[in-house]
Each structure stands twice: as structure tokens, then as C-alpha cells.
Design a protein around this motif. Structure first.
Motif: not given
Length: 459
Positions: A200-206
């Protein structure tokens, strides 16, 4: 991103998982009972205890055999030369008489005799006989037989005591294995939650809505969850090794795992309401046998003044030169009486000593009875505490599950920070672990109480 439905699904499943103990299939009691039966047949220490019991049984047979006649073949051979001699001047005494008789009768009917010499030592002499002995009056034999019976019974109780201890150890080891295995499942779920948080955090960062620090923190949480999982898996291996050791089988053999249904937990309320009596415990019966043995020894020592009477029968042959005929055969029948008169007060001192042994055994029985009663009450209190703690942990898990769902929703909505999601997830995992630990603490406490009240059916 649909994190909330996933979290909700995992939370609900985990709650049901704990409430119904649903990390295995139903009915563990059969599997556990099978392992108990296997352990009672194969445990090495128990086999040693059974050997001691068998030896006591043979000792009892030997004691009974003392009442029966004893038949032995006894043979002796002796030869000697020299030593003292007895001269018998038969010729000097009888020849003048025989000579006169021959002259009167005009015949040689009376031959001349030679002087003889008799040696004290036997030469080429043998004595072979069958000796049969039988006791008629012997109080030592009577009490020895009684003591042997009591010692055999004592060994039987000792075997029973170890069986109960072994059952307790097997059940405790099995519950510890289930607890460790359940912990692995819980930590695996925690790893999945941590990985989902990382995703989830990787997607948010992307998408430009997250922070690199959150991604790094999520990666750290994944590694920490993996390390905890590895430690839990090692505990499973150790629990399996000890369990197989108790059963005396291959250390790496798999353990059949089935769920422990709520039947045992249903017993808890009844056990907490009233405590079973401990008067039938094998330890107390064994101590009663020890008292009986000391009492028998005291009575036996008190019979020191009673005479001992026995009978014997000898049937054999005696001769020189290994002859065997009607002149060498013989038999002898007799009685043997032994009446004690004085022994330096050893008998009376021995009687007083056995009296002190009996008194000490009685005091020890009273002490152990109090200790067993105390242990039973303490185990009951421990079970009550463990059960209440388990009930409390269920409520904590329910609260942690709800808190995790709310925080996850708030994080996705932007009202909660990532640190709060990590904290909520850790609380949720800790709550599940706590429920697991308290569940098996309750079952182990139940096993301890079962041992202290001797309520498990051994036979």
C-alpha cells in the motif's frame, strides 16, 4: 487500492479462528489419547519401572516357595592315609581259644585270626544322599511372604504414579506443540499484513501521496515479522523433538495435529465449582503400603522368641570302594529345633528400631497427604486464574481487531498516520498471540489439576 476489505476479511477470520480454536480440524482428543497410549507402551523410563515390578513379582514367588519342601542331592568323597590307628589284637586273644577247640573237636573248624589295625581316617569312602527339608514352624517365612506381597503392591503403585506423570508430560508437550504451531500461523498472518502494508505504501508513493520514510518503515516491519516467524518455527521444531522424546520414537517424526475442541474448556467451570478428592491418589496408597511393610517388619521382629522347627529326610548310600548294595543303603528322619536364648539384646533393639521406622512412615503419610491436598487446591486456583485470563484475552482480541479496522480506514482516508497503522497491527498480532498462549495455559492448567486429583483414567 482496496486494503480495507482485505483487512476486514482477515480480522473476521482470525477472530473466528481463535474463538473456535480453528487452526486445525475437529476432535484432537482421539489423536491425543492415541499418543498417550503409545507413550504408555513405549516410554523408556516406564519400561524400567515395569521391569522393577516384574522383579518384585518374582521375589514374591520366591517367598511363597519357602513354604514348600526343599530337595537337594548331597554327595561327598573322602580318602586318606596315615594318622592315628587303633590296634585290635584279635589273633593274640582268640587264636589260643580256637586252637584248643580244634584239638578237642579234632577238626580245623576254627581258623587262626590275624591281629588288626583300624585307621581313624576313611579311605576311598563316599556318602551320597537326597536330603529333603521342610519348615514346620518358622514365623520369618510367614512375614517374609507378607512383606513380599506388600512390596509388589508398592511397585504397582509406583508404576501407576509414573504413568500419571507421563500422561501429564505428554499432554503438556502436545499442548505446547499446538501453541507453537498456532503461533506460526499467527505470525504468518502478521507477515502477510506487513507485506500488504508495504504494498500500500509503495502504491501511495508511486501516486505521489506517500512518503519514502513510510516505505522504509514498512520494509522494516516485514523483516521484523519474518524474523519473528523464523523464531516461532524453531520453537515448533523444539516442541516436536521433546514430544517425540517422551513417546520414545524418531525425533523428526511428524505429530498428528487436530483441534482440541471445547469439551475440555467445558470441564473448567465444573472443576472450578468443586475440587475432586485426592484420597485415592496412588501416592497415598503407596505410602499406606510402606506403613504396612514397616508394620509387618515390626511384627516379624517381635516374634524373635518363637522357636523354629523343621524336619528332614535323608535317603542315600555310604560305602568304601563305591559299593552299592543293601548294606550300603540307608535312610534317616529327624527334626531340627532352634530356640533363641540370648543374643546380646540385638533382637529387642531391632524391634525398637522397626517401631521407629513405622512411626516415621506414618508421619510421612500425613505430611504427603497435606502436601497433595495443598497442591490440588493450588492447581485449582491456577486453573481459575488461567481461565479468567483467557476470557479476558478474547475480549482484548475483539477490541484489537475493531481498532485495526478503524485505523486502516482512517489511514486510507488520510486521518490517521502510518505509525498508527503499524501500532494497530502490532496490537492485533499481539492480541492473537496472547489468546493462543492463554488458551493453552488454560489447557495445561487443566492437565495439572487433572494430575493433582488423579482423575485421568489410567487403566
Amino acid at each position: 487500492m482496496k486494503l480495507t476489505p482485505l483487512i476486514c476479511k482477515q480480522s473476521v477470520c482470525a477472530l473466528l479462528f481463535v474463538v473456535v480454536f480453528g487452526f486445525f480440524k475437529a476432535n484432537a482428543q482421539d489423536a491425543l489419547n492415541n499418543y498417550i497410549d503409545f507413550g504408555l507402551k513405549n516410554n523408556i523410563v516406564l519400561q524400567q519401572k515395569n521391569i522393577s515390578l516384574e522383579k518384585a513379582q518374582y521375589a514374591l514367588k520366591n517367598a511363597k516357595g519357602l513354604f514348600l519342601p526343599s530337595v537337594n542331592l548331597q554327595a561327598a568323597y573322602q580318602t586318606a592315609d596315615g594318622g592315628r590307628n587303633i590296634p585290635l589284637p584279635l589273633g593274640d586273644l582268640m587264636n589260643p581259644v580256637y586252637q584248643t577247640l580244634n584239638q578237642i573237636t579234632g577238626t580245623n573248624r576254627f581258623p587262626m585270626l590275624e591281629n588288626q589295625t583300624i585307621n581313624f581316617l576313611p579311605k576311598n569312602f563316599h556318602d551320597a544322599k537326597l536330603r529333603t527339608t521342610v519348615p514346620i514352624i518358622n514365623t520369618d517365612i510367614i512375614y517374609s511372604n507378607k512383606i513380599a506381597k506388600q512390596q509388589t503392591t508398592l511397585k504397582e503403585f509406583e508404576v501407576q504414579v509414573y504413568k500419571r506423570d507421563l500422561v501429564k508430560e505428554i499432554k503438556t508437550a502436545y499442548y505446547n506443540y499446538l501453541s507453537a504451531l498456532a503461533a506460526v500461523d499467527i505470525y504468518q498472518s502478521g507477515v502477510q499484513l506487513a507485506k500488504e502494508g508495504l504494498r500500500v505504501n509503495q502504491k501511495l508513493l508511486e501516486n505521489g501521496k506517500g512518503l519514502p520514510a513510510y516505505v522504509l518503515r514498512a520494509q522494516s516491519e516485514v523483516e521484523n515479522a519474518n524474523a519473528t516467524l523464523l523464531d516461532a518455527e524453531q520453537k515448533v521444531n523444539n516442541a516436536r523433538l521433546y514430544f517425540n522424546f517422551l513417546l520414545n520414537r524418531d525425533a523428526n517424526e511428524a505429530v498428528e495435529v487436530e483441534i482440541q475442541d471445547q469439551a475440555n474448556l467445558a470441564k473448567v467451570e465444573g472443576l472450578l465449582a468443586g475440587l475432586s478428592a485426592v484420597g485415592e491418589r496412588e501416592e497415598l496408597k503407596a505410602l499406606q503400603q510402606v506403613e504396612g511393610i514397616n508394620r509387618s517388619v515390626q511384627k516379624m521382629n517381635g516374634q524373635f522368641a518363637v522357636p523354629k522347627l523343621g524336619a528332614f529326610l535323608d535317603v542315600g548310600t555310604q560305602s568304601e570302594g563305591f559299593k552299592f548294595n543293601s548294606n550300603t543303603r540307608y535312610y534317616m528322619v529327624g527334626l531340627q529345633l532352634e530356640v533363641p536364648i540370648f543374643s546380646g539384646n540385638r533382637n529387642s533393639n531391632k524391634l525398637k528400631e522397626s517401631g521407629l521406622d513405622l512411626k516415621n512412615a506414618e508421619l510421612n503419610s500425613n505430611l504427603v497427604a497435606q502436601q497433595l491436598n495443598l497442591a490440588a487446591k493450588t492447581s485449582q486456583n491456577s486453573l481459575r486464574s488461567a481461565y479468567q485470563t483467557y476470557q479476558s484475552s478474547l475480549k482484548q482480541l475483539e477490541a484489537a481487531s475493531t481498532y485495526l479496522r478503524l485505523i486502516d480506514r482512517g489511514y486510507l482516508a488520510g486521518s490517521n498516520s502510518f505509525v498508527e497503522t503499524v501500532d494497530a497491527r502490532n496490537q492485533y498480532t499481539s492480541a492473537k498471540i496472547l489468546v493462543n498462549i492463554n488458551l493453552y495455559k488454560t489447557l495445561i492448567a487443566l492437565t495439572n489439576l487433572e494430575r493433582e486429583t488423579a482423575s485421568f483414567p489410567i487403566n
